[in-house]
Design a protein around this motif. Structure first.
Motif, PDB file in Angstrom:
ATOM      1  N   HIS A   3      14.166 148.153  23.437  1.00 62.10           N
ATOM      2  CA  HIS A   3      13.663 147.187  23.888  1.00 62.10           C
ATOM      3  C   HIS A   3      13.800 146.000  23.171  1.00 62.10           C
ATOM      4  O   HIS A   3      12.758 145.193  23.330  1.00 62.10           O
ATOM      5  CB  HIS A   3      12.202 147.292  24.552  1.00 62.10           C
ATOM      6  N   ASP A   4      14.470 145.740  22.202  1.00 54.49           N
ATOM      7  CA  ASP A   4      14.744 144.732  21.336  1.00 54.49           C
ATOM      8  C   ASP A   4      15.169 143.494  22.045  1.00 54.49           C
ATOM      9  O   ASP A   4      15.783 143.425  23.176  1.00 54.49           O
ATOM     10  CB  ASP A   4      15.784 144.828  20.289  1.00 54.49           C
ATOM     11  N   PHE A   5      14.884 142.162  21.646  1.00 56.41           N
ATOM     12  CA  PHE A   5      15.259 140.965  22.203  1.00 56.41           C
ATOM     13  C   PHE A   5      17.020 140.836  21.984  1.00 56.41           C
ATOM     14  O   PHE A   5      17.444 141.487  21.127  1.00 56.41           O
ATOM     15  CB  PHE A   5      14.772 139.718  21.343  1.00 56.41           C
ATOM     16  N   TYR A   6      17.530 139.765  22.776  1.00 58.11           N
ATOM     17  CA  TYR A   6      18.996 139.485  22.203  1.00 58.11           C
ATOM     18  C   TYR A   6      19.133 138.901  21.119  1.00 58.11           C
ATOM     19  O   TYR A   6      18.213 137.781  20.672  1.00 58.11           O
ATOM     20  CB  TYR A   6      19.370 138.679  23.293  1.00 58.11           C
ATOM     21  N   ARG A   7      19.931 139.501  20.132  1.00 56.91           N
ATOM     22  CA  ARG A   7      19.938 138.662  18.767  1.00 56.91           C
ATOM     23  C   ARG A   7      21.260 138.137  18.727  1.00 56.91           C
ATOM     24  O   ARG A   7      22.267 138.601  18.869  1.00 56.91           O
ATOM     25  CB  ARG A   7      19.933 139.960  17.657  1.00 56.91           C
ATOM     26  N   ASP A   8      21.304 136.655  18.246  1.00 54.00           N
ATOM     27  CA  ASP A   8      22.580 135.960  18.022  1.00 54.00           C
ATOM     28  C   ASP A   8      22.082 134.973  16.855  1.00 54.00           C
ATOM     29  O   ASP A   8      21.305 134.221  17.191  1.00 54.00           O
ATOM     30  CB  ASP A   8      23.098 135.196  19.338  1.00 54.00           C
ATOM     31  N   PHE A   9      22.357 135.171  15.775  1.00 53.86           N
ATOM     32  CA  PHE A   9      21.746 134.707  14.344  1.00 53.86           C
ATOM     33  C   PHE A   9      22.141 133.323  14.107  1.00 53.86           C
ATOM     34  O   PHE A   9      21.171 132.424  13.471  1.00 53.86           O
ATOM     35  CB  PHE A   9      21.693 135.497  13.317  1.00 53.86           C
ATOM     36  N   GLY A  10      23.479 132.900  14.536  1.00 54.53           N
ATOM     37  CA  GLY A  10      23.709 131.420  14.424  1.00 54.53           C
ATOM     38  C   GLY A  10      22.847 130.632  15.361  1.00 54.53           C
ATOM     39  O   GLY A  10      22.395 131.011  16.111  1.00 54.53           O
ATOM     40  N   ILE A  11      23.074 129.379  15.074  1.00 57.27           N
ATOM     41  CA  ILE A  11      22.316 128.420  16.096  1.00 57.27           C
ATOM     42  C   ILE A  11      23.176 127.687  17.110  1.00 57.27           C
ATOM     43  O   ILE A  11      24.155 127.266  16.719  1.00 57.27           O
ATOM     44  CB  ILE A  11      21.685 127.217  15.147  1.00 57.27           C
ATOM     45  N   ASP A  12      22.970 127.830  18.310  1.00 52.51           N
ATOM     46  CA  ASP A  12      23.695 127.189  19.257  1.00 52.51           C
ATOM     47  C   ASP A  12      22.874 126.055  19.992  1.00 52.51           C
ATOM     48  O   ASP A  12      21.912 125.889  20.345  1.00 52.51           O
ATOM     49  CB  ASP A  12      23.670 128.306  20.633  1.00 52.51           C
ATOM     50  N   THR A  13      23.254 124.957  18.884  1.00 57.98           N
ATOM     51  CA  THR A  13      22.651 123.842  19.334  1.00 57.98           C
ATOM     52  C   THR A  13      22.456 123.261  20.799  1.00 57.98           C
ATOM     53  O   THR A  13      21.608 122.580  21.107  1.00 57.98           O
ATOM     54  CB  THR A  13      23.144 122.449  18.466  1.00 57.98           C
ATOM     55  N   ALA A  14      23.673 123.416  21.581  1.00 58.35           N
ATOM     56  CA  ALA A  14      23.823 123.109  23.115  1.00 58.35           C
ATOM     57  C   ALA A  14      22.406 123.836  23.861  1.00 58.35           C
ATOM     58  O   ALA A  14      21.685 123.201  24.620  1.00 58.35           O
ATOM     59  CB  ALA A  14      24.966 123.328  23.626  1.00 58.35           C
ATOM     60  N   ALA A  15      22.250 125.210  23.304  1.00 64.44           N
ATOM     61  CA  ALA A  15      21.275 125.950  24.126  1.00 64.44           C
ATOM     62  C   ALA A  15      19.755 125.458  23.717  1.00 64.44           C
ATOM     63  O   ALA A  15      19.128 125.329  24.384  1.00 64.44           O
ATOM     64  CB  ALA A  15      21.489 127.396  23.949  1.00 64.44           C
ATOM     65  N   MET A  16      19.577 124.961  22.489  1.00 68.32           N
ATOM     66  CA  MET A  16      18.469 124.575  21.804  1.00 68.32           C
ATOM     67  C   MET A  16      18.214 123.399  22.515  1.00 68.32           C
ATOM     68  O   MET A  16      16.861 122.923  22.839  1.00 68.32           O
ATOM     69  CB  MET A  16      18.525 124.455  20.378  1.00 68.32           C
ATOM     70  N   GLN A  17      19.268 122.513  22.730  1.00 67.60           N
ATOM     71  CA  GLN A  17      19.066 121.183  23.354  1.00 67.60           C
ATOM     72  C   GLN A  17      18.372 121.353  24.755  1.00 67.60           C
ATOM     73  O   GLN A  17      17.539 120.602  25.081  1.00 67.60           O
ATOM     74  CB  GLN A  17      20.077 120.361  23.332  1.00 67.60           C
ATOM     75  N   GLU A  18      18.967 122.140  25.405  1.00 70.27           N
ATOM     76  CA  GLU A  18      18.598 122.642  26.818  1.00 70.27           C
ATOM     77  C   GLU A  18      17.023 122.821  26.748  1.00 70.27           C
ATOM     78  O   GLU A  18      16.473 122.445  27.899  1.00 70.27           O
ATOM     79  CB  GLU A  18      19.390 123.643  27.380  1.00 70.27           C
ATOM     80  N   ILE A  19      16.735 123.817  26.038  1.00 67.32           N
ATOM     81  CA  ILE A  19      15.362 124.304  26.341  1.00 67.32           C
ATOM     82  C   ILE A  19      14.208 123.141  25.527  1.00 67.32           C
ATOM     83  O   ILE A  19      13.109 123.093  26.090  1.00 67.32           O
ATOM     84  CB  ILE A  19      15.026 125.842  25.447  1.00 67.32           C
ATOM     85  N   MET A  20      14.601 122.286  24.863  1.00 63.88           N
ATOM     86  CA  MET A  20      13.847 121.381  24.333  1.00 63.88           C
ATOM     87  C   MET A  20      13.734 120.349  25.407  1.00 63.88           C
ATOM     88  O   MET A  20      12.578 119.708  25.780  1.00 63.88           O
ATOM     89  CB  MET A  20      14.411 120.526  23.035  1.00 63.88           C
TER      90      MET A  20
END
Length: 307
Positions: free
Chosen positions: A257-274
């Motif tokens: 039951h771990d979270f999805y792990r992707d360790f690089g930074i997806d700035t486009a996805a971060m921008q969407e959540i911000m």
């Protein structure tokens, strides 16, 4: 000396660098840097530690990261240098909200008037509640009450009538899931798609003054990720002993039951959540994530992962 702060043991990967037997697996520790790892009650506390010069790096979540950037909370600024985990992935764990087995609260619509357990407002955890309440047409400020307490006390808080529901990160969700508590909703029900939730950030002053040490730490950080996921039984035992947790709980989290792990930074996805947090009124104003995040520290090491 590098100082790293986290909130939830094990699931915040950086916390694992506090375990002596795992430190023995690190190539650069002791030669290129020393490390001090500390636990905070919430990610706003970790940001306050960076702002006060008491921490160099920390694990922070969406709302606390956004507010720190928009509000210029850290003198000199701070930068996201890695992603720790994503939330609401359809094939992985998403935050689970539980009530007691005999509770009248069985679905999100029942939350009106409820006392909601949260480790702190101003966090990504808080944002999950706000997103769902807003989708239902409820006022996330006036139609519910937030009760701040530690994740480990949520079940006790329900039993004592202090909270009606609690929102559980992966490690703490194992017990209510297995003990028959009622899942009211999960973050997959609130968000249309997965999004990067937790980030490793560093104060810009630390990046300037301790750049070589942080580069060496990042190599070890990626190395310990590889070690954890290729030695889960051993790591579960080590982490349970170090953090005084149930070994079965740690192992179930890491393997099932771990979270999805992707360790690089997806700035486009971060921008969407911000931008979404801005629309929800949870941060003062959105901003250009590209100015406050970089892959330059983690990208050179990602090819060593075999998970």
């Amino acid at each position: 000396m590098l100082r790293f702060n986290f909130v939830v043991p094990v699931e915040n990967i950086g916390s694992m660098l506090d375990i002596p037997d795992i430190q023995d697996e690190l190539d650069n520790l002791g030669e290129e840097y020393e490390i001090e790892v500390s636990q905070d009650a919430s990610t706003p506390d970790s940001i306050n530690a960076i702002a006060a010069g008491e921490a160099d790096m920390a694990l922070v979540t969406t709302e606390s990261y956004g507010n720190a950037i928009a509000g210029e909370a850290v003198p000199g600024g701070m930068t996201a240098i890695a992603t720790d985990f994503w939330d609401a992935h359809p094939d992985h764990f998403g935050f689970e909200i539980y009530s007691e087995p005999d509770s009248d609260i069985t679905e999100p619509e029942d939350l009106e008037g409820a006392d909601l357990g949260v480790n702190a407002t101003g966090t990504g955890i808080h944002a999950v509640y706000v997103k769902m309440l807003t989708e239902l047409g409820l006022d996330p400020d006036d139609d519910v009450t937030y009760q701040e307490q530690g994740f480990a006390t949520f079940l006790e808080g329900m039993a004592d009538g202090i909270i009606d529901v609690g929102i559980f990160p992966g490690l703490y969700a194992v017990e209510p899931r297995n003990e028959g508590y009622t899942e009211v909703f999960s973050s997959q029900d609130a968000f249309e798609e997965e999004y990067p939730f937790a980030y490793v950030v560093a104060g810009n002053d630390a990046l300037d003054d301790k750049e070589a040490a942080i580069e060496a730490w990042m190599e070890d950080y990626v190395g310990v990720i590889d070690y954890i996921y290729n030695n889960t039984d051993e790591v579960s035992e080590l982490a349970a002993d170090h953090f005084e947790l149930d070994e079965g709980v740690v192992n179930e989290f890491l393997t099932e039951h771990d979270f999805y792990r992707d360790f690089g930074i997806d700035t486009a996805a971060m921008q969407e959540i911000m931008d979404e947090l801005d629309e929800l009124g949870l941060i003062d104003d959105s901003f250009d994530v590209d100015e406050y995040a970089t892959n330059e520290y983690i990208e050179p090491h990602l090819d060593q992962l075999d998970i």
